[in-house]
Design a protein around this motif. Structure first.
Motif, PDB file in Angstrom:
ATOM      1  N   THR A  29      -5.011  47.992 -15.912  1.00 19.11           N
ATOM      2  CA  THR A  29      -5.435  48.431 -14.574  1.00 19.11           C
ATOM      3  C   THR A  29      -4.781  47.374 -13.659  1.00 19.11           C
ATOM      4  N   ASN A  30      -3.568  47.050 -13.880  1.00 21.13           N
ATOM      5  CA  ASN A  30      -2.653  46.316 -12.815  1.00 21.13           C
ATOM      6  C   ASN A  30      -3.462  44.890 -12.663  1.00 21.13           C
ATOM      7  N   THR A  52      -4.446  46.076  -6.430  1.00 22.98           N
ATOM      8  CA  THR A  52      -4.088  47.692  -5.879  1.00 22.98           C
ATOM      9  C   THR A  52      -3.387  47.559  -4.686  1.00 22.98           C
ATOM     10  N   THR A  84      -3.011  51.835  -1.562  1.00 19.59           N
ATOM     11  CA  THR A  84      -4.054  52.840  -1.740  1.00 19.59           C
ATOM     12  C   THR A  84      -5.102  52.839  -0.813  1.00 19.59           C
ATOM     13  N   PRO A 110      -9.206  53.233  -2.514  1.00 16.36           N
ATOM     14  CA  PRO A 110      -8.519  51.844  -3.529  1.00 16.36           C
ATOM     15  C   PRO A 110      -9.455  51.492  -4.529  1.00 16.36           C
ATOM     16  N   ASN A 166      -5.610  52.131  -8.874  1.00 21.97           N
ATOM     17  CA  ASN A 166      -4.284  51.829  -8.199  1.00 21.97           C
ATOM     18  C   ASN A 166      -3.542  53.122  -8.129  1.00 21.97           C
TER      19      ASN A 166
END
Length: 615
Positions: free
Chosen positions: A191-192, A196, A199, A230, A239
């Motif tokens: 999940t990065n 984020t 967003t 976001p 994201n």
């Protein structure tokens, strides 16, 4: 001593009004750099905010349930109620059909007001009074930039017309790129790493129009707002910039007002439109959620002085011609509901002078719903005026909030409807002391106690595991509020408010979530010597709050500094420079259960530059 319209549906001194009232003027909005209604409410005695980076939510007197939709405050523009017919909600920021620069004043009327307004006027009424054509008298343009990456432009035109006529038109557009955010709950390579970008965006347009001619007037407003989500709410793909909500609403209100000897008659017809569309992304696939509402109706009101009495009588009809709710993805329709309903009401109020220094205000309203039946709600106020600039008020009120279409009819693979849902009710008692010490000082002290019964909660039915809205245990609360606004040394003006609020579940005695015990605001306003610049400093304080999972969200204080070159009504150029969260404090608001996070961190320090020109 200011006047107020929304407390009794006619103009009266705030000292004679059957409520505890705050009036915020256009000049105060400009000098303190407020950007939208939520900014104003967050700086008002007894109010506090919650922002989950999709919508703003208002709390008052220790009550703001995470997951609610601002359905227990009635928000109106020039007396026209905005709360929609599907969720009972109203926006309080950029999602209402009026721009902050076209507001003449905001009347914040505390306490139950269902005796005049019906459903939604549970904790109070926020009546936004817009500017008239004469307040612009020409054209006005404005442009502003706020970090990080937010731009806004507005144009307004207005002026007087023959035969006591006036006209005003205004249009504004805002574009925000939003911040690069980090959420530790998503700190994973999949999940990065919790980061984020792109967003937290927002795009919105707002238009307002007013035309008066003789005894007739037309008011209209429109807004469309698209906001990125976001936070990964509802377990959506984190994201992903395609997660977003769009709120589109407008209204038209046609009025006729005729003066009588010692009174007047007012009639109005209205039409409202509200569309909500939400795109939620799961594994790259879009789940679409929507609610489409249309409602129309009319109101007839008669106000008349009869000796020592001032009588108000009226009736209202509302036809909810469309109440559509749906949810689907490309392969499955989870909800597809079509409803219609009718509501009618009658109300009566009498303000009677018992003696030279005593007023009694008594009112009652009867509402009839096709869904659950009828409800009757009274209000009483005994007001003692020991002098022309002071008032003691003993207030009692009863209000209700009707179950919304969403709460009654929503049915998907995880939720089910409840056609037996009943209105929730509140009974409030207040003691208020208000005094104006000439122009130099104003003080208010309030003690309140309220009880909520049949509170509508969303819970899990253990028999089938489905979510359902039900009437549950109530809430009891009590508290005190204090406010002082006065001249200090030189040209320095100071303001301070403090509220203590204790609210709890009547069944368990437990403290409510998102309910700070202490809320305070301090403001200072002064001209900068040897310049035409006004400087304002504002600090807001909220004590700790409980999140829905039981965690404690720490309290905070946040300060803003705003410089303005002149009063907002001055012809010619006007420049505003603001620094928000001057000390760059890190603080968070508790959020509802659809978030993986129990609280959401708010913005750090930001800068805003605004240029306005009136010609």
């Amino acid at each position: 001593i200011p006047s107020v319209y929304g407390a009794s549906k006619y103009d009266q001194s705030v000292l004679d009004a059957p409520s505890s009232i705050t009036v915020v003027t256009a000049d105060e909005i400009a000098r303190y750099g407020y950007r939208h209604l939520a900014d104003v409410l967050g700086a008002t005695r007894g109010f506090y905010m919650r922002y989950d980076r999709t919508y703003y939510y208002a709390g008052v007197r220790g009550f703001s349930r995470p997951g609610d939709y601002n359905s227990r405050l009635l928000v109106a523009i020039d007396g026209h109620a905005l709360n929609d017919n599907m969720y009972g909600s109203s926006g309080i920021a950029d999602d209402i059909p009026v721009d902050i620069d076209t507001i003449e004043r905001i009347e914040i009327i505390r306490g139950p007001s269902s005796s005049l307004y019906g459903t939604g006027a549970f904790f109070g009424v926020i009546n936004i009074v817009t500017k008239r054509g004469r307040d612009i008298q020409g054209a006005e343009v404005a442009a502003e930039y706020e970090t990080p990456h937010a731009r806004k432009a507005r144009i307004s035109v207005g002026g007087k017309l023959p035969d006591r006529g006036e006209a005003l038109l205004s249009y504004a557009r805002t574009d925000r790129k939003g911040e690069r955010l980090y959420f530790p709950e998503y700190d994973d390579p999949a999940t990065n790493n919790g980061i984020t970008e792109g967003t937290d965006y927002q795009h919105n347009e707002t238009a307002t129009g007013k035309l008066s001619w003789g005894n007739f007037a037309v008011h209209a407003g429109w807004t469309k707002r698209t906001k990125g989500i976001p936070t990964g709410a509802f377990s959506t793909d984190f994201n992903n910039s395609r997660n977003q909500v769009t709120d589109d609403r407008y209204y038209v209100d046609l009025r006729y007002e005729h003066d009588l000897a010692h009174g007047n008659v007012t009639g109005r017809l209205f039409y409202d439109w509200y569309d909500y569309d939400g795109d939620y992304i799961y594994g790259g696939v879009t789940n679409h959620d929507y609610g489409y509402g249309r409602w129309w109706g009319g109101e007839l009101k008669w106000v008349q002085r009869l000796g020592a009495h001032r009588v108000t009588a009226g009736g209202e009809y509302r036809n909810n011609s469309q109440e559509d709710l749906g949810n689907f993805d490309p392969t499955v329709v989870y909800m597809d509901l079509r409803n219609q309903s009718v509501v009618w009401a009658a109300y009566l109020q009498d303000e009677v002078a018992l003696a030279q220094d005593w007023l009694l205000n008594a009112g009652v309203r009867y509402d009839r719903y096709e869904t659950f039946g009828s409800t009757t709600n009274p209000r009483l106020a005994l007001i003692y005026r020991p002098s022309r600039d002071a008032a003691w008020k003993l207030l009692y009120g009863h209000a209700f909030r009707a179950p919304s279409s969403f709460e009654m009819y929503a049915q998907t693979n995880t939720t089910k409807m409840n056609l037996d849902l009943q209105p929730e009710t509140i009974k409030t008692t207040e003691l208020v002391y208000e005094r104006y010490w000439g122009r130099s000082m104003r003080t208010t002290v309030t003690a309140f106690d309220y009880d909520i019964e049949k509170l509508i909660n969303r819970e899990i039915d253990t028999s089938d595991g489905l979510l359902v809205f039900r009437n549950g245990p109530g809430i009891s609360a009590r508290g005190v509020e204090f406010e002082v606004d006065r001249d200090l040394v030189g040209n320095l003006r100071g303001f301070a408010s403090y509220a203590y609020q204790h609210s709890e579940d009547t069944l368990t005695g437990e403290r409510l979530s998102n309910s700070p015990r202490h809320v305070a605001v301090v403001r200072l306003l002064m001209p900068v010597p040897r310049t035409k610049i006004n400087a304002s400093w504002e600090t807001r304080y909220n004590s700790d709050r409980l999140a829905v999972d039981g965690d404690t969200v720490p309290g905070f204080h946040v300060s803003n500094l705003v410089l303005t070159s002149a009063a907002s009504a001055t012809a010619g150029p006007n420049i505003t420079f603001g620094i928000y969260n001057v000390l760059d404090k890190e603080y968070a608001h508790p959020v509802s259960a659809e978030h993986l996070q129990s609280s959401i961190v708010q913005d750090g320090r930001s800068y805003r530059l605004k240029f306005t020109y009136n010609f």
